[in-house]
Motif scaffolding. Sequence first.
Motif, PDB file in Angstrom:
ATOM      1  N   SER A  17       0.841  -1.192   0.000  1.00  0.00           N
ATOM      2  CA  SER A  17       0.000   0.000   0.000  1.00  0.00           C
ATOM      3  C   SER A  17       0.868   1.230   0.000  1.00  0.00           C
ATOM      4  CB  SER A  17      -0.935  -0.004   1.222  1.00  0.00           C
ATOM      5  OG  SER A  17      -0.164  -0.113   2.413  1.00  0.00           O
ATOM      6  N   GLN A  18       0.309   2.314  -0.517  1.00  0.00           N
ATOM      7  CA  GLN A  18       1.003   3.587  -0.578  1.00  0.00           C
ATOM      8  C   GLN A  18       0.118   4.669   0.025  1.00  0.00           C
ATOM      9  OE1 GLN A  18       4.144   3.901  -1.812  1.00  0.00           O
ATOM     10  NE2 GLN A  18       4.254   1.728  -2.379  1.00  0.00           N
ATOM     11  N   ASP A  19       0.741   5.543   0.810  1.00  0.00           N
ATOM     12  CA  ASP A  19       0.050   6.719   1.359  1.00  0.00           C
ATOM     13  C   ASP A  19      -1.267   6.355   2.035  1.00  0.00           C
ATOM     14  OD1 ASP A  19       2.041   8.523   0.532  1.00  0.00           O
ATOM     15  OD2 ASP A  19       1.202   8.581  -1.486  1.00  0.00           O
ATOM     16  N   VAL A  20      -1.179   5.532   3.075  1.00  0.00           N
ATOM     17  CA  VAL A  20      -2.366   5.130   3.825  1.00  0.00           C
ATOM     18  C   VAL A  20      -2.597   6.111   4.969  1.00  0.00           C
ATOM     19  CG1 VAL A  20      -3.443   3.329   5.216  1.00  0.00           C
ATOM     20  CG2 VAL A  20      -2.016   2.711   3.263  1.00  0.00           C
ATOM     21  N   TYR A  21      -3.758   6.752   4.962  1.00  0.00           N
ATOM     22  CA  TYR A  21      -4.145   7.666   6.042  1.00  0.00           C
ATOM     23  C   TYR A  21      -5.479   7.178   6.575  1.00  0.00           C
ATOM     24  CZ  TYR A  21      -5.267  11.947   8.591  1.00  0.00           C
ATOM     25  OH  TYR A  21      -5.583  12.853   9.574  1.00  0.00           O
ATOM     26  N   LYS A  22      -5.526   6.881   7.885  1.00  0.00           N
ATOM     27  CA  LYS A  22      -6.716   6.222   8.401  1.00  0.00           C
ATOM     28  C   LYS A  22      -7.008   6.640   9.829  1.00  0.00           C
ATOM     29  CE  LYS A  22      -8.836   1.729   7.815  1.00  0.00           C
ATOM     30  NZ  LYS A  22      -8.628   0.378   7.303  1.00  0.00           N
ATOM     31  N   GLN A  23      -8.303   6.759  10.146  1.00  0.00           N
ATOM     32  CA  GLN A  23      -8.742   7.019  11.512  1.00  0.00           C
ATOM     33  C   GLN A  23      -8.954   5.680  12.201  1.00  0.00           C
ATOM     34  OE1 GLN A  23     -12.359   9.246  11.796  1.00  0.00           O
ATOM     35  NE2 GLN A  23     -12.333   9.338  14.032  1.00  0.00           N
ATOM     36  N   ILE A  24      -8.245   5.460  13.322  1.00  0.00           N
ATOM     37  CA  ILE A  24      -8.338   4.170  14.005  1.00  0.00           C
ATOM     38  C   ILE A  24      -9.203   4.242  15.259  1.00  0.00           C
ATOM     39  CG2 ILE A  24      -6.160   3.326  13.090  1.00  0.00           C
ATOM     40  CD1 ILE A  24      -4.875   4.067  15.784  1.00  0.00           C
ATOM     41  N   SER A  25      -9.538   5.440  15.713  1.00  0.00           N
ATOM     42  CA  SER A  25     -10.456   5.619  16.832  1.00  0.00           C
ATOM     43  C   SER A  25     -11.054   7.020  16.717  1.00  0.00           C
ATOM     44  CB  SER A  25      -9.737   5.448  18.170  1.00  0.00           C
ATOM     45  OG  SER A  25      -8.838   6.522  18.408  1.00  0.00           O
ATOM     46  N   ASP A  26     -11.862   7.391  17.679  1.00  0.00           N
ATOM     47  CA  ASP A  26     -12.499   8.712  17.611  1.00  0.00           C
ATOM     48  C   ASP A  26     -11.485   9.838  17.603  1.00  0.00           C
ATOM     49  OD1 ASP A  26     -14.937   7.503  17.611  1.00  0.00           O
ATOM     50  OD2 ASP A  26     -15.290   7.742  19.769  1.00  0.00           O
ATOM     51  N   ASN A  30      -2.843  12.181  17.877  1.00  0.00           N
ATOM     52  CA  ASN A  30      -3.901  12.055  18.871  1.00  0.00           C
ATOM     53  C   ASN A  30      -4.522  13.423  19.119  1.00  0.00           C
ATOM     54  OD1 ASN A  30      -5.122  11.962  21.657  1.00  0.00           O
ATOM     55  ND2 ASN A  30      -4.553   9.811  21.411  1.00  0.00           N
ATOM     56  N   PHE A  31      -5.863  13.488  19.000  1.00  0.00           N
ATOM     57  CA  PHE A  31      -6.577  14.756  19.150  1.00  0.00           C
ATOM     58  C   PHE A  31      -7.538  14.695  20.332  1.00  0.00           C
ATOM     59  CE2 PHE A  31      -5.180  14.822  14.808  1.00  0.00           C
ATOM     60  CZ  PHE A  31      -4.933  16.152  14.523  1.00  0.00           C
ATOM     61  N   LYS A  32      -7.834  15.861  20.877  1.00  0.00           N
ATOM     62  CA  LYS A  32      -8.867  15.985  21.892  1.00  0.00           C
ATOM     63  C   LYS A  32      -9.566  17.316  21.693  1.00  0.00           C
ATOM     64  CE  LYS A  32      -9.760  15.734  26.866  1.00  0.00           C
ATOM     65  NZ  LYS A  32      -9.152  15.599  28.222  1.00  0.00           N
ATOM     66  N   ASP A  33     -10.892  17.262  21.513  1.00  0.00           N
ATOM     67  CA  ASP A  33     -11.676  18.475  21.224  1.00  0.00           C
ATOM     68  C   ASP A  33     -11.112  19.214  20.007  1.00  0.00           C
ATOM     69  OD1 ASP A  33     -13.287  17.942  23.420  1.00  0.00           O
ATOM     70  OD2 ASP A  33     -11.978  19.081  24.775  1.00  0.00           O
ATOM     71  N   LYS A  54      -8.193  19.419  18.960  1.00  0.00           N
ATOM     72  CA  LYS A  54      -6.872  20.000  19.165  1.00  0.00           C
ATOM     73  C   LYS A  54      -5.844  18.884  19.279  1.00  0.00           C
ATOM     74  CE  LYS A  54      -8.424  24.242  21.473  1.00  0.00           C
ATOM     75  NZ  LYS A  54      -8.331  25.083  22.703  1.00  0.00           N
ATOM     76  N   LEU A  55      -4.688  19.101  18.660  1.00  0.00           N
ATOM     77  CA  LEU A  55      -3.641  18.095  18.677  1.00  0.00           C
ATOM     78  C   LEU A  55      -3.079  17.933  20.087  1.00  0.00           C
ATOM     79  CD1 LEU A  55      -1.839  16.192  16.977  1.00  0.00           C
ATOM     80  CD2 LEU A  55      -0.226  18.097  16.744  1.00  0.00           C
ATOM     81  N   VAL A  56      -3.080  16.702  20.589  1.00  0.00           N
ATOM     82  CA  VAL A  56      -2.555  16.416  21.924  1.00  0.00           C
ATOM     83  C   VAL A  56      -1.129  15.879  21.830  1.00  0.00           C
ATOM     84  CG1 VAL A  56      -2.832  14.991  23.998  1.00  0.00           C
ATOM     85  CG2 VAL A  56      -4.836  15.977  22.862  1.00  0.00           C
ATOM     86  N   SER A  57      -0.911  14.946  20.883  1.00  0.00           N
ATOM     87  CA  SER A  57       0.429  14.382  20.715  1.00  0.00           C
ATOM     88  C   SER A  57       0.612  13.896  19.284  1.00  0.00           C
ATOM     89  CB  SER A  57       0.666  13.233  21.699  1.00  0.00           C
ATOM     90  OG  SER A  57      -0.202  12.153  21.408  1.00  0.00           O
ATOM     91  N   LYS A  58       1.878  13.817  18.889  1.00  0.00           N
ATOM     92  CA  LYS A  58       2.207  13.337  17.545  1.00  0.00           C
ATOM     93  C   LYS A  58       3.433  12.449  17.634  1.00  0.00           C
ATOM     94  CE  LYS A  58       3.005  14.868  12.796  1.00  0.00           C
ATOM     95  NZ  LYS A  58       3.035  16.041  11.883  1.00  0.00           N
ATOM     96  N   THR A  59       3.281  11.223  17.139  1.00  0.00           N
ATOM     97  CA  THR A  59       4.369  10.243  17.165  1.00  0.00           C
ATOM     98  C   THR A  59       4.850   9.985  15.750  1.00  0.00           C
ATOM     99  OG1 THR A  59       3.413   9.165  19.118  1.00  0.00           O
ATOM    100  CG2 THR A  59       5.003   7.894  17.827  1.00  0.00           C
TER     101      THR A  59
END
Length: 358
Positions: free
Chosen positions: A146-155, A178-181, A183-188
Amino acid sequence: MKIIDWYILKRYLATFFVMLIMFIPIGIIIDVSEKINKILANKVPFLQVAKYYGDFTIYFANMLFPIFLFLSVIWFTSKLANNTEIVAILGSGISYTRFLRPYLMGASIICILSLGMGFFFVPRASKGFNDFRYKYLKNNSETRQSQDVYKQISDNEYIYVSSFSYADKIGYNFTLENFKDNKLVSKTNATTIRYNEKDSTYTLMNYAKRTVGAMGDKLESAAEKKFRFNFEPDDLTPTIYAAETMTLTQLNTFIEKEKQHGSGNINAYLVVLYKKYSIPISAFILTIIAVAVSSMKRRGGMGINLAMGISLAFVYIFFDKVFGTLAEKSAMSPIVAVWFPNLVFGILAVYLLRNARR
């Protein structure tokens, strides 16, 4: 039903099924000749081969049934015309519309059978057919990637990989947000992600994580670190034929889930869904065209009618494939793309039917 209705209906169904029985073995022979070397090289068990060709029969019979139906109607209607049976039928006072009734009854039977096959039996055959090909017949370079996979895995979580190989279970340029309301909370981030089958964990190479804080961001990094995520390798390698292997209920549920996850393959899945309805409906359109084309006795006999029928069949296939691909690869609406061939041929059917009545 009158005798004439039974006569035409039996000829309609019998010719269609005989044509299927005649052409499917030819397709199997051609497929065997192309794949026999790989089958022998991979020492595929005989039962697996037999099961594959059982699935092959159902898969291709469903895929090509509009063409077989079209040619079978042209064949036996041309024979009726050459034997002046149609002239006798219409000369007895039966209208052309009334003459069409057994044809439409036959198309209804084929349509219902096709819907049932497409909803329940073809998905199972499609899975067996494609699984066999990927397991025994594909080269290493053709395995799932696969190429360029962007996916939501939870809310609140989204993942991205620039590429992922299912065979090696390795992906590149991995990102988890990871977002909350909103807003970005963290980025790995990681340059490489590898799935570990033994303990169902993932190893991130050149791992880096930024946690957003009110008083400043927190940074974390490591050359290598293990994690347990709530997604599977299948989520990173969406199977191209996944939608074909599901029943109608499963497919509707799957599409809704993929919409929520922001899947980039959603149009391809919608094309499969809409074709489950459009292909059976084409039985009516192609039947009317076939009758209108072949119900007149021509100087060239049955050969002219068959030549016209084969030409129209190839045009239909061309439209179906081109617009299906456009829907998958562009912004074109899948429902428009899937139904456009039926719309064009529906207009052609009305035009030819009017001429045939004259």
